[in-house]
Design a protein around this motif. Sequence first.
Motif, PDB file in Angstrom:
ATOM      1  N   PHE A  91       0.803  -1.219   0.000  1.00 13.82           N
ATOM      2  CA  PHE A  91       0.000   0.000   0.000  1.00 13.82           C
ATOM      3  C   PHE A  91       0.835   1.268   0.000  1.00 13.82           C
ATOM      4  CE2 PHE A  91      -2.929  -3.161   1.802  1.00 13.82           C
ATOM      5  CZ  PHE A  91      -4.012  -2.971   0.970  1.00 13.82           C
ATOM      6  N   ASP A  92       2.168   1.140  -0.038  1.00 15.87           N
ATOM      7  CA  ASP A  92       3.008   2.335  -0.044  1.00 15.87           C
ATOM      8  C   ASP A  92       2.863   3.046  -1.385  1.00 15.87           C
ATOM      9  OD1 ASP A  92       5.571   4.011  -0.304  1.00 15.87           O
ATOM     10  OD2 ASP A  92       5.628   3.317   1.774  1.00 15.87           O
ATOM     11  N   ALA A  93       2.691   4.352  -1.352  1.00 18.38           N
ATOM     12  CA  ALA A  93       2.474   5.130  -2.580  1.00 18.38           C
ATOM     13  C   ALA A  93       3.757   5.348  -3.369  1.00 18.38           C
ATOM     14  CB  ALA A  93       1.859   6.475  -2.232  1.00 18.38           C
ATOM     15  N   VAL A  94       4.916   5.163  -2.741  1.00 16.32           N
ATOM     16  CA  VAL A  94       6.186   5.495  -3.401  1.00 16.32           C
ATOM     17  C   VAL A  94       7.156   4.317  -3.452  1.00 16.32           C
ATOM     18  CG1 VAL A  94       8.186   7.028  -3.311  1.00 16.32           C
ATOM     19  CG2 VAL A  94       5.949   7.892  -2.642  1.00 16.32           C
ATOM     20  N   ARG A  95       7.280   3.579  -2.358  1.00 21.84           N
ATOM     21  CA  ARG A  95       8.314   2.546  -2.265  1.00 21.84           C
ATOM     22  C   ARG A  95       7.878   1.212  -2.862  1.00 21.84           C
ATOM     23  NH1 ARG A  95       9.861   2.421   3.898  1.00 21.84           N
ATOM     24  NH2 ARG A  95       7.607   2.595   4.017  1.00 21.84           N
ATOM     25  N   SER A  96       8.754   0.678  -3.718  1.00 21.20           N
ATOM     26  CA  SER A  96       8.638  -0.688  -4.219  1.00 21.20           C
ATOM     27  C   SER A  96       9.725  -1.504  -3.527  1.00 21.20           C
ATOM     28  CB  SER A  96       8.849  -0.718  -5.736  1.00 21.20           C
ATOM     29  OG  SER A  96       7.856   0.028  -6.388  1.00 21.20           O
ATOM     30  N   TYR A  97       9.528  -2.813  -3.431  1.00 22.14           N
ATOM     31  CA  TYR A  97      10.471  -3.656  -2.698  1.00 22.14           C
ATOM     32  C   TYR A  97      10.948  -4.802  -3.579  1.00 22.14           C
ATOM     33  CZ  TYR A  97       8.422  -1.123   1.170  1.00 22.14           C
ATOM     34  OH  TYR A  97       7.978  -0.120   1.995  1.00 22.14           O
ATOM     35  N   SER A  98      12.268  -4.948  -3.683  1.00 21.13           N
ATOM     36  CA  SER A  98      12.885  -6.063  -4.410  1.00 21.13           C
ATOM     37  C   SER A  98      13.153  -7.199  -3.439  1.00 21.13           C
ATOM     38  CB  SER A  98      14.209  -5.634  -5.040  1.00 21.13           C
ATOM     39  OG  SER A  98      13.995  -4.624  -5.977  1.00 21.13           O
ATOM     40  N   ASP A  99      12.982  -8.429  -3.901  1.00 16.81           N
ATOM     41  CA  ASP A  99      13.274  -9.620  -3.091  1.00 16.81           C
ATOM     42  C   ASP A  99      12.632  -9.570  -1.712  1.00 16.81           C
ATOM     43  OD1 ASP A  99      14.766 -10.773  -5.140  1.00 16.81           O
ATOM     44  OD2 ASP A  99      16.596  -9.765  -4.499  1.00 16.81           O
ATOM     45  N   TYR A 100      11.370  -9.180  -1.656  1.00 20.94           N
ATOM     46  CA  TYR A 100      10.642  -9.097  -0.389  1.00 20.94           C
ATOM     47  C   TYR A 100      10.344 -10.511   0.088  1.00 20.94           C
ATOM     48  CZ  TYR A 100       7.865  -6.600   3.060  1.00 20.94           C
ATOM     49  OH  TYR A 100       7.395  -6.053   4.235  1.00 20.94           O
ATOM     50  N   GLY A 101      10.846 -10.894   1.252  1.00 23.49           N
ATOM     51  CA  GLY A 101      10.698 -12.245   1.775  1.00 23.49           C
ATOM     52  C   GLY A 101       9.356 -12.463   2.454  1.00 23.49           C
ATOM     53  N   ILE A 102       8.689 -13.554   2.069  1.00 23.09           N
ATOM     54  CA  ILE A 102       7.390 -13.910   2.643  1.00 23.09           C
ATOM     55  C   ILE A 102       7.433 -15.387   3.025  1.00 23.09           C
ATOM     56  CG2 ILE A 102       4.927 -14.115   2.178  1.00 23.09           C
ATOM     57  CD1 ILE A 102       5.371 -11.872   0.042  1.00 23.09           C
ATOM     58  N   ALA A 103       7.269 -15.674   4.308  1.00 24.74           N
ATOM     59  CA  ALA A 103       7.267 -17.059   4.778  1.00 24.74           C
ATOM     60  C   ALA A 103       6.052 -17.795   4.206  1.00 24.74           C
ATOM     61  CB  ALA A 103       7.246 -17.099   6.297  1.00 24.74           C
ATOM     62  N   THR A 104       6.295 -18.963   3.625  1.00 21.64           N
ATOM     63  CA  THR A 104       5.232 -19.764   3.014  1.00 21.64           C
ATOM     64  C   THR A 104       5.502 -21.243   3.274  1.00 21.64           C
ATOM     65  OG1 THR A 104       6.409 -19.947   0.921  1.00 21.64           O
ATOM     66  CG2 THR A 104       4.844 -18.143   1.114  1.00 21.64           C
ATOM     67  N   ARG A 105       4.618 -22.053   2.752  1.00 23.40           N
ATOM     68  CA  ARG A 105       4.854 -23.494   2.747  1.00 23.40           C
ATOM     69  C   ARG A 105       5.769 -23.828   1.576  1.00 23.40           C
ATOM     70  NH1 ARG A 105      -1.348 -25.489   3.725  1.00 23.40           N
ATOM     71  NH2 ARG A 105      -1.878 -23.655   4.910  1.00 23.40           N
ATOM     72  N   PRO A 106       6.453 -24.978   1.623  1.00 20.24           N
ATOM     73  CA  PRO A 106       7.280 -25.382   0.476  1.00 20.24           C
ATOM     74  C   PRO A 106       6.422 -25.515  -0.779  1.00 20.24           C
ATOM     75  CG  PRO A 106       7.700 -26.794   2.375  1.00 20.24           C
ATOM     76  CD  PRO A 106       6.512 -25.937   2.717  1.00 20.24           C
ATOM     77  N   GLY A 107       7.020 -25.228  -1.924  1.00 21.06           N
ATOM     78  CA  GLY A 107       6.309 -25.392  -3.192  1.00 21.06           C
ATOM     79  C   GLY A 107       6.561 -24.253  -4.148  1.00 21.06           C
ATOM     80  N   SER A 108       5.833 -24.291  -5.256  1.00 19.01           N
ATOM     81  CA  SER A 108       5.916 -23.270  -6.297  1.00 19.01           C
ATOM     82  C   SER A 108       4.659 -22.422  -6.261  1.00 19.01           C
ATOM     83  CB  SER A 108       6.039 -23.915  -7.678  1.00 19.01           C
ATOM     84  OG  SER A 108       7.216 -24.670  -7.772  1.00 19.01           O
ATOM     85  N   TYR A 109       4.834 -21.127  -6.503  1.00 23.30           N
ATOM     86  CA  TYR A 109       3.719 -20.185  -6.500  1.00 23.30           C
ATOM     87  C   TYR A 109       3.745 -19.404  -7.807  1.00 23.30           C
ATOM     88  CZ  TYR A 109       3.434 -21.307  -1.575  1.00 23.30           C
ATOM     89  OH  TYR A 109       3.300 -21.971  -0.391  1.00 23.30           O
ATOM     90  N   ARG A 110       2.644 -19.476  -8.554  1.00 17.36           N
ATOM     91  CA  ARG A 110       2.540 -18.780  -9.845  1.00 17.36           C
ATOM     92  C   ARG A 110       1.686 -17.538  -9.677  1.00 17.36           C
ATOM     93  NH1 ARG A 110      -1.255 -19.040 -13.912  1.00 17.36           N
ATOM     94  NH2 ARG A 110      -2.269 -20.762 -12.822  1.00 17.36           N
ATOM     95  N   GLN A 111       2.180 -16.455 -10.242  1.00 18.99           N
ATOM     96  CA  GLN A 111       1.435 -15.195 -10.206  1.00 18.99           C
ATOM     97  C   GLN A 111       0.207 -15.308 -11.108  1.00 18.99           C
ATOM     98  OE1 GLN A 111       3.729 -11.545 -10.949  1.00 18.99           O
ATOM     99  NE2 GLN A 111       2.196 -11.131 -12.492  1.00 18.99           N
ATOM    100  N   ILE A 112      -0.981 -15.058 -10.531  1.00 20.89           N
ATOM    101  CA  ILE A 112      -2.202 -15.143 -11.340  1.00 20.89           C
ATOM    102  C   ILE A 112      -2.924 -13.806 -11.439  1.00 20.89           C
ATOM    103  CG2 ILE A 112      -2.551 -17.615 -10.992  1.00 20.89           C
ATOM    104  CD1 ILE A 112      -4.607 -16.939  -8.850  1.00 20.89           C
TER     105      ILE A 112
END
Length: 93
Positions: free
Chosen positions: A28-49
């Motif tokens: 929701f930041d109006a200015v900042r974008s983040y590279s390589d933002y880490g998000i804890a998840t379960r093992p596996g592959s995630y496809r952008q939909i």
Amino acid sequence: KPARLLKLHQGDRVIVFERADLVLAFNFDAVRSYSDYGIATRPGSYRQILETDAPAFGGFGRLAPGQIHEALPGFDGDQNRYAIKMYLPSRSA
């Protein structure tokens, strides 16, 4: 099944939920974008939909459609925790 909060970072203005097999990340930041933002998840592959930064939604198209993110071990130095790293453009989901 209710959504599960994966990350809430008020300083970054980022919130991430998991529901069913989907991970939903919002910047929701109006200015900042983040590279390589880490998000804890379960093992596996995630496809952008869905990518709200796409030109079809009035965005700048800073992400390649259909990206695949692999959850890798070692999040926060713990080999038993997995995470995906992704680019989060400003004002996007």
